[in-house]
Design a protein around this motif. Structure first.
Motif, PDB file in Angstrom:
ATOM      1  N   ILE A 161       0.920  -1.151   0.071  1.00  0.00           N
ATOM      2  CA  ILE A 161       0.113   0.045  -0.191  1.00  0.00           C
ATOM      3  C   ILE A 161       0.961   1.262   0.095  1.00  0.00           C
ATOM      4  O   ILE A 161       1.747   1.356   0.686  1.00  0.00           O
ATOM      5  N   GLU A 162       0.433   2.092  -0.953  1.00  0.00           N
ATOM      6  CA  GLU A 162       1.302   3.504  -0.658  1.00  0.00           C
ATOM      7  C   GLU A 162       0.156   4.449  -0.684  1.00  0.00           C
ATOM      8  O   GLU A 162      -0.843   4.520  -1.417  1.00  0.00           O
ATOM      9  N   VAL A 163       0.399   5.562   0.056  1.00  0.00           N
ATOM     10  CA  VAL A 163      -0.484   6.573   0.088  1.00  0.00           C
ATOM     11  C   VAL A 163      -0.090   7.989  -0.446  1.00  0.00           C
ATOM     12  O   VAL A 163       1.241   8.226  -0.003  1.00  0.00           O
ATOM     13  N   ASP A 164      -0.759   8.514  -1.262  1.00  0.00           N
ATOM     14  CA  ASP A 164      -0.214   9.748  -2.068  1.00  0.00           C
ATOM     15  C   ASP A 164      -1.305  10.705  -2.253  1.00  0.00           C
ATOM     16  O   ASP A 164      -2.425  10.372  -1.913  1.00  0.00           O
ATOM     17  N   SER A 165      -0.673  11.874  -2.860  1.00  0.00           N
ATOM     18  CA  SER A 165      -2.045  12.774  -3.258  1.00  0.00           C
ATOM     19  C   SER A 165      -1.658  13.242  -4.593  1.00  0.00           C
ATOM     20  O   SER A 165      -0.784  12.854  -5.229  1.00  0.00           O
ATOM     21  N   VAL A 166      -2.775  13.454  -5.351  1.00  0.00           N
ATOM     22  CA  VAL A 166      -2.698  13.670  -6.890  1.00  0.00           C
ATOM     23  C   VAL A 166      -3.383  15.164  -6.953  1.00  0.00           C
ATOM     24  O   VAL A 166      -4.648  15.382  -6.482  1.00  0.00           O
ATOM     25  N   GLU A 167      -2.904  15.994  -8.044  1.00  0.00           N
ATOM     26  CA  GLU A 167      -3.285  17.064  -8.256  1.00  0.00           C
ATOM     27  C   GLU A 167      -3.431  17.124  -9.915  1.00  0.00           C
ATOM     28  O   GLU A 167      -2.387  16.421 -10.347  1.00  0.00           O
ATOM     29  N   GLY A 168      -4.342  17.597 -10.581  1.00  0.00           N
ATOM     30  CA  GLY A 168      -4.111  17.411 -11.831  1.00  0.00           C
ATOM     31  C   GLY A 168      -4.848  16.257 -12.222  1.00  0.00           C
ATOM     32  O   GLY A 168      -5.666  15.634 -11.564  1.00  0.00           O
ATOM     33  N   LEU A 169      -4.711  15.737 -13.690  1.00  0.00           N
ATOM     34  CA  LEU A 169      -5.216  14.553 -14.247  1.00  0.00           C
ATOM     35  C   LEU A 169      -5.287  13.405 -13.581  1.00  0.00           C
ATOM     36  O   LEU A 169      -3.647  12.967 -13.457  1.00  0.00           O
ATOM     37  N   LEU A 170      -5.892  12.571 -13.335  1.00  0.00           N
ATOM     38  CA  LEU A 170      -5.782  11.453 -12.566  1.00  0.00           C
ATOM     39  C   LEU A 170      -5.008  10.330 -13.468  1.00  0.00           C
ATOM     40  O   LEU A 170      -4.183   9.691 -12.850  1.00  0.00           O
ATOM     41  N   VAL A 171      -5.559  10.187 -14.678  1.00  0.00           N
ATOM     42  CA  VAL A 171      -5.198   9.278 -15.593  1.00  0.00           C
ATOM     43  C   VAL A 171      -3.418   9.546 -15.968  1.00  0.00           C
ATOM     44  O   VAL A 171      -2.668   8.425 -16.012  1.00  0.00           O
ATOM     45  N   GLY A 207       2.979   4.056 -13.337  1.00  0.00           N
ATOM     46  CA  GLY A 207       3.171   2.718 -14.000  1.00  0.00           C
ATOM     47  C   GLY A 207       2.015   1.878 -13.673  1.00  0.00           C
ATOM     48  O   GLY A 207       2.016   0.738 -13.685  1.00  0.00           O
ATOM     49  N   ALA A 208       0.751   2.472 -13.374  1.00  0.00           N
ATOM     50  CA  ALA A 208      -0.349   1.862 -12.999  1.00  0.00           C
ATOM     51  C   ALA A 208      -1.230   1.007 -14.202  1.00  0.00           C
ATOM     52  O   ALA A 208      -1.213   1.725 -15.178  1.00  0.00           O
ATOM     53  N   LYS A 209      -1.616   0.161 -14.058  1.00  0.00           N
ATOM     54  CA  LYS A 209      -2.233  -0.727 -15.134  1.00  0.00           C
ATOM     55  C   LYS A 209      -3.842  -0.135 -15.021  1.00  0.00           C
ATOM     56  O   LYS A 209      -4.459  -0.150 -16.122  1.00  0.00           O
ATOM     57  N   ALA A 210      -4.290   0.176 -13.857  1.00  0.00           N
ATOM     58  CA  ALA A 210      -5.688   0.299 -13.606  1.00  0.00           C
ATOM     59  C   ALA A 210      -5.769   1.406 -12.868  1.00  0.00           C
ATOM     60  O   ALA A 210      -5.000   1.600 -11.525  1.00  0.00           O
ATOM     61  N   ILE A 211      -7.160   2.097 -12.837  1.00  0.00           N
ATOM     62  CA  ILE A 211      -7.611   2.931 -11.861  1.00  0.00           C
ATOM     63  C   ILE A 211      -8.789   2.067 -11.009  1.00  0.00           C
ATOM     64  O   ILE A 211      -9.660   1.612 -11.894  1.00  0.00           O
TER      65      ILE A 211
END
Ligand code: COA
Length: 176
Positions: free
Chosen positions: A78-88, A95-99
């Protein structure tokens, strides 16, 4: 390349999924989805979205810490992060295969469908995977839990104990 040409996914060594949301706060419903995702993926990145249209009760740091406290320190999957901007874009960079998105009821579907198709239009290499939320959690959301807690309602069992405590503290002394 034509729109209809099948896309061959690059070989990846690790199957990574990004599980995005506002997590204000994380609930047992979210945890149920994370648990299910861990059965399918090697690693799950829980991505806290910095969402301008929401006015979160908890800061980004508090939300991050509450999520981290749900898992043992040695949980390397498990990694916890924050995301700003476009999710994809973020998912692609990771390097994620899926959302991963959780579906609770039919009412979730319209929005999720739109989101998934828009995301695919922007980045075809990242798929959206929908997981069915456990039956016990189909009626909960972070807002409804906050609403109940704000008025002194018992939300234990719907959120982890440490989150319950944070909610109690956040609404303590508001006289309701
Ligand atoms: N159990 C309990 N509650 C759940 C749940 C589950 N399994 N799944 C969803 N929910 C609840 C959440 O608690 C949340 O409740 P709230 O509205 O009361 O806070 C609600 O359902 C919405 O779900 P959430 O997963 O938090 O999504 P969101 O709508 O807050 O965020 C993003 C959606 C982050 C995926 C989306 O805004 C996004 O991708 N943003 C980045 C910008 C972008 O790329 N946009 C798309 C292309 S234009």
């Amino acid at each position: 390349m034509s729109d209809y040409e099948p896309l061959i996914a690059p070989k990846v060594t690790e199957n990574i999924a990004v599980y995005p949301g506002t997590f204000d706060p994380i609930t047992r419903g979210h945890l149920d989805i994370i648990q299910r995702a861990l059965h399918l993926f090697d690693r799950v990145v829980v991505a806290i979205a910095v969402n301008a249209s929401k006015n979160p009760l908890f800061s980004l740091e508090e939300r991050k810490q509450m999520i981290l406290d749900c898992f043992p320190r040695d949980e390397s999957r498990i990694e916890v992060d924050s995301v700003e901007g476009l999710l994809v874009d973020y998912a692609y960079r990771k390097g994620a295969k899926a959302i991963v998105r959780g579906l609770r009821a039919v009412s979730d579907f319209d929005y999720e469908f739109q989101l998934a198709l828009m995301n695919r239009r922007i980045e075809r290499e990242v798929e959206t995977v929908f997981l069915m939320t456990g039956f016990r959690w189909i009626y909960i959301s972070s807002s409804i839990i906050k609403e109940a807690a704000r008025h002194g309602g018992d939300v234990s069992g719907l959120v982890p104990d440490h989150v319950c405590e944070k909610l109690r503290h956040a609404y303590m002394g508001n006289g309701q």
